[in-house]
Write an enzyme that holds these catalytic residues in place. Structure first.
Site, mmCIF file in Angstrom:
data_model
loop_
_atom_site.group_PDB
_atom_site.id
_atom_site.type_symbol
_atom_site.label_atom_id
_atom_site.label_comp_id
_atom_site.label_asym_id
_atom_site.label_seq_id
_atom_site.Cartn_x
_atom_site.Cartn_y
_atom_site.Cartn_z
ATOM 1 N N SER A 22 0.748 -1.125 -0.013
ATOM 2 C CA SER A 22 0.081 0.002 -0.250
ATOM 3 C C SER A 22 0.772 1.240 -0.069
ATOM 4 O O SER A 22 1.907 1.244 0.534
ATOM 5 C CB SER A 22 -0.941 -0.168 1.067
ATOM 6 O OG SER A 22 -1.526 1.333 1.344
ATOM 7 N N LYS A 74 1.975 -3.098 6.800
ATOM 8 C CA LYS A 74 2.263 -3.346 5.274
ATOM 9 C C LYS A 74 3.863 -2.981 5.275
ATOM 10 O O LYS A 74 4.604 -3.779 4.644
ATOM 11 C CB LYS A 74 1.604 -2.078 4.619
ATOM 12 C CG LYS A 74 0.123 -2.662 4.315
ATOM 13 C CD LYS A 74 -0.014 -3.842 3.677
ATOM 14 C CE LYS A 74 -1.635 -4.074 3.221
ATOM 15 N NZ LYS A 74 -1.714 -5.457 2.346
ATOM 16 N N TYR A 132 -2.278 0.055 10.540
ATOM 17 C CA TYR A 132 -2.214 -0.547 9.361
ATOM 18 C C TYR A 132 -1.155 -0.273 8.351
ATOM 19 O O TYR A 132 -0.556 -1.279 7.787
ATOM 20 C CB TYR A 132 -3.656 -0.072 8.482
ATOM 21 C CG TYR A 132 -3.609 -0.567 7.047
ATOM 22 C CD1 TYR A 132 -3.718 -1.750 6.731
ATOM 23 C CD2 TYR A 132 -3.642 0.617 6.027
ATOM 24 C CE1 TYR A 132 -3.821 -2.058 5.012
ATOM 25 C CE2 TYR A 132 -3.637 0.055 4.606
ATOM 26 C CZ TYR A 132 -3.710 -1.053 4.211
ATOM 27 O OH TYR A 132 -3.629 -1.444 2.923
#
Length: 405
Positions: free
Chosen positions: A181, A209, A205
């Site tokens: 991402s 990643k 989050y």
């Protein structure tokens, strides 16, 4: 090729696409097909990627998913679209139907499996010994939710990926495409963002990643002659298959912008909350690089093709984006035009972890993978509306209608 990305399968009198080629397989079942494991394969991006993989005529797909935020009906729609596309091109005079393979049934397999379940993963890998590659989508994916539930995000995303990589290593499956991402860029130091930009993260989050990326770089460094890895950093996937048969169908209240707008448009939600209108952007709302899910799916196919074509890719990161930023209010206006009516919204406080602008420099994807995004904001909005208006409850027959956010 049609905008939907359907390439006709070679069956009897069917025509093969001009680009059809089989290159150096070492993981087929004697039929010349490459077998790929797709984690999170019933999800939004995963299901569209399964469709594009199968449509090439080069791949067999084994999809796994725990169905926490997805629906296996998405894969039934994949079969439906492929069968319809094959039928359109087949020669009705072909009488040798007994030799045809039925409706892609032996090329798309689904197993209900969580990536944290080591025994379950081993069972799938044992059942399909021809698996020679993996595209990894499975994971939790909402910035705001990750702030409230960080341990869940570390458990599923980081712990699950560790378990998956152990299973793949044991099975000698070392071609790996990771769904990363643009959140790994944190507060961007440059725009458009290039792959060599400084990496950081502003949410749990994003950190999951980033940690997985670092894990993959460490894994490759430990066995550089074994692993071949592409890390795809994409920005904001939206849109739906242009047929209207496949799209984003989050469970519960959507955490991402576009499905929430779409549900407002069909009356499932009363209004949209726009998180922040005081960013340093033209209209004060956040600017992102929105990419059509069909373009994104094709980018994953291009990445996997690259890993099969070149055994010396190493471990590389590649941006997948359009290179153009679109604000929240611009997207709201686009959906209002597609739906033929206004989208009710209110301005709310900024969300923790959000940044003002993120958009990509996708030069490396073009040069390395031969991939470029071709679908714009108009197609993203029109295809989203076609999906949501013809499937107002997503893949379900019934869903809750909410009058308050």
């Amino acid at each position: 090729m049609s905008r939907g990305g359907i390439v006709r399968r070679v069956r009897g009198g069917c025509r093969a696409p001009s680009s059809f080629a089989i290159r150096g397989h070492d993981d087929d079942d004697g039929d010349g097909l490459r077998t790929v494991l797709v984690t999170g394969g019933a999800g939004y991006i995963g299901s569209h990627t399964c469709l594009e993989l199968l449509a090439t005529g080069r791949y067999r797909v084994v999809a796994i998913d725990n169905l926490v935020n997805s629906d296996v009906e998405s894969l039934n729609r994949v079969r439906e679209l492929l069968a319809a596309a094959g039928g359109e091109e087949c020669d009705d005079d072909d009488e040798d139907d007994d030799d045809d393979v039925d409706a892609f049934g032996d090329r798309l397999h689904f197993r209900d499996c969580d990536i944290r379940d080591g025994a379950g993963l081993r069972s799938v890998l044992d059942e399909f010994p021809s698996i020679g590659s993996c595209i990894h989508f499975a994971g939790l994916k909402a910035v705001g939710e990750s702030v409230a539930r960080p341990l869940d995000y570390y458990d599923v995303n980081v712990g699950g990926t560790t378990c998956l990589l152990r299973g793949l290593e044991s099975a000698s499956v070392r071609r790996f495409v990771f769904s990363s991402s643009a959140t790994v860029y944190g507060e961007p130091e440059m725009l458009p963002l290039k792959e060599h930009a400084r990496l950081s993260a502003t949410s749990p989050y994003g950190r999951t990643k980033l940690f997985i990326e670092e894990m993959l770089r460490d894994l490759y460094a430990s066995m550089p002659k074994s692993w071949n890895i592409l890390i795809l950093r994409y920005f904001n996937p939206i849109g739906a298959h242009p047929s209207g048969r496949m799209g984003e169908d989050p469970q519960g209240i959507p955490n991402n912008l576009m499905p929430f707008i779409a549900q407002v448009c069909v009356g499932r939600r009363e209004k949209l909350s726009v998180f922040g209108d005081d960013y340093d952007t033209p209209d004060g709302t956040g600017v992102r690089d929105y990419i059509h899910v069909v373009d994104l799916a094709r980018g994953h196919v291009a990445a996997l093709d690259k890993l099969y074509d070149d055994d010396d890719v190493g471990c590389e990161s590649v941006n997948l984006g359009t290179g153009t930023g679109v604000s929240v209010l611009e997207l709201v206006a686009g959906m209002a035009e597609a739906a033929g009516g206004p989208v009710p919204y209110v301005i709310s406080e900024r969300r923790p972890g959000d940044v003002a602008e993120l958009y990509a420099d996708a030069t490396k994807a073009r040069e390395m993978l031969g991939w470029t995004a071709v679908l714009g904001t108009r197609e993203m909005c029109e295809d989203t509306w076609r999906w949501q208006s013809t499937n107002p409850m997503g893949y379900k027959v019934e869903a809750e209608v909410v009058t308050e956010n």
